[in-house]
Design a protein around this motif. Sequence first.
Motif, PDB file in Angstrom:
ATOM      1  N   GLU A  96      -4.492   7.073   5.196  1.00 11.94           N
ATOM      2  CA  GLU A  96      -4.433   8.259   4.335  1.00 11.94           C
ATOM      3  C   GLU A  96      -5.010   9.470   5.058  1.00 11.94           C
ATOM      4  O   GLU A  96      -4.466  10.584   4.987  1.00 11.94           O
ATOM      5  CB  GLU A  96      -5.197   8.009   3.038  1.00 11.94           C
ATOM      6  N   ARG A  99      -8.206   7.068  -4.116  1.00 13.19           N
ATOM      7  CA  ARG A  99      -7.922   7.785  -2.861  1.00 13.19           C
ATOM      8  C   ARG A  99      -7.548   9.240  -3.132  1.00 13.19           C
ATOM      9  O   ARG A  99      -7.949  10.141  -2.386  1.00 13.19           O
ATOM     10  CB  ARG A  99      -6.811   7.085  -2.084  1.00 13.19           C
ATOM     11  N   PRO A 102      -7.431  -3.177  -1.175  1.00 14.54           N
ATOM     12  CA  PRO A 102      -7.103  -1.779  -0.857  1.00 14.54           C
ATOM     13  C   PRO A 102      -7.662  -0.814  -1.902  1.00 14.54           C
ATOM     14  O   PRO A 102      -7.589  -1.074  -3.107  1.00 14.54           O
ATOM     15  CB  PRO A 102      -5.572  -1.770  -0.867  1.00 14.54           C
ATOM     16  N   SER A 144      -6.783  -3.147   4.685  1.00 15.79           N
ATOM     17  CA  SER A 144      -5.396  -2.706   4.530  1.00 15.79           C
ATOM     18  C   SER A 144      -5.092  -1.420   5.291  1.00 15.79           C
ATOM     19  O   SER A 144      -3.923  -1.086   5.499  1.00 15.79           O
ATOM     20  CB  SER A 144      -5.085  -2.484   3.046  1.00 15.79           C
ATOM     21  N   ASP A 191      -4.874   3.871  -5.548  1.00 19.64           N
ATOM     22  CA  ASP A 191      -4.225   5.174  -5.358  1.00 19.64           C
ATOM     23  C   ASP A 191      -5.038   6.301  -5.996  1.00 19.64           C
ATOM     24  O   ASP A 191      -5.265   7.347  -5.381  1.00 19.64           O
ATOM     25  CB  ASP A 191      -2.826   5.169  -5.965  1.00 19.64           C
ATOM     26  N   LEU A 210       0.859  -1.176   0.000  1.00 22.62           N
ATOM     27  CA  LEU A 210       0.000   0.000   0.000  1.00 22.62           C
ATOM     28  C   LEU A 210       0.896   1.227   0.000  1.00 22.62           C
ATOM     29  O   LEU A 210       1.861   1.290   0.766  1.00 22.62           O
ATOM     30  CB  LEU A 210      -0.877  -0.021   1.260  1.00 22.62           C
ATOM     31  N   ALA A 212      -5.944   1.498   4.041  1.00 25.57           N
ATOM     32  CA  ALA A 212      -5.649   2.520   3.033  1.00 25.57           C
ATOM     33  C   ALA A 212      -6.350   3.837   3.317  1.00 25.57           C
ATOM     34  O   ALA A 212      -5.746   4.917   3.211  1.00 25.57           O
ATOM     35  CB  ALA A 212      -6.038   2.013   1.642  1.00 25.57           C
TER      36      ALA A 212
END
Length: 201
Positions: A64, A35, A29, A58, A32, A7, A60
């Motif tokens: 974040e 997110r 997850p 995960s 990217d 991750l 994530a």
Amino acid sequence: MARTSQLRIVGGRYRGRRLPVPDHPGLRPTADRTRETLFNWLTPVVAGARCLDAFAGSGALGLEAASRGAAEVVMLERAAGVLRQLQVNVRTLGATGISLHQVDALNWLSAPAAEPFDIVFLDPPFAEDLLGTAVDLLASQGWVAPGSRVYLEAPSQAQFPAMPAGWEAIREKIAGQVRYGLAVVTESDGAGEVARESDSG
């Protein structure tokens, strides 16, 4: 439990840090790019926010949020092995303000809330069809209040559940096999002036 992937934290204090993700059924997850889009949506509200990552996996989303300045992140995960890796990853980052709980998210949300969250992330295992129940519990048990944001993630072919009274769905996108979006809790009489924005890409 074998580690098969990593991750990457996309932005904020821990930007670029890579963390191991355990191999576990249903663990997926958030990508990217997804997110990045989500936290662009949340930029005005994430700093100092109280966040709930209800199906942490995960980590994530919760990690974040912590990277981008959330004051508190509560992470729920029922699988012991997945939780152990989360604990290791939090220590690796040196992150503070994060609490981890080994618990079934729906059981946890079934209890009345002592204090609502500013941001809630709902990214349950797709195969288990938990999203609608989680949304209903957030609304009925006081886990959100006017101004709270709720992130939803589901398979691209599925529709999001109906929003509770006083919620507005303001964002919705499709990326690959994933549908994701954001709702905001308005006043219970629906008086919030929030425009819906829906697209795909």
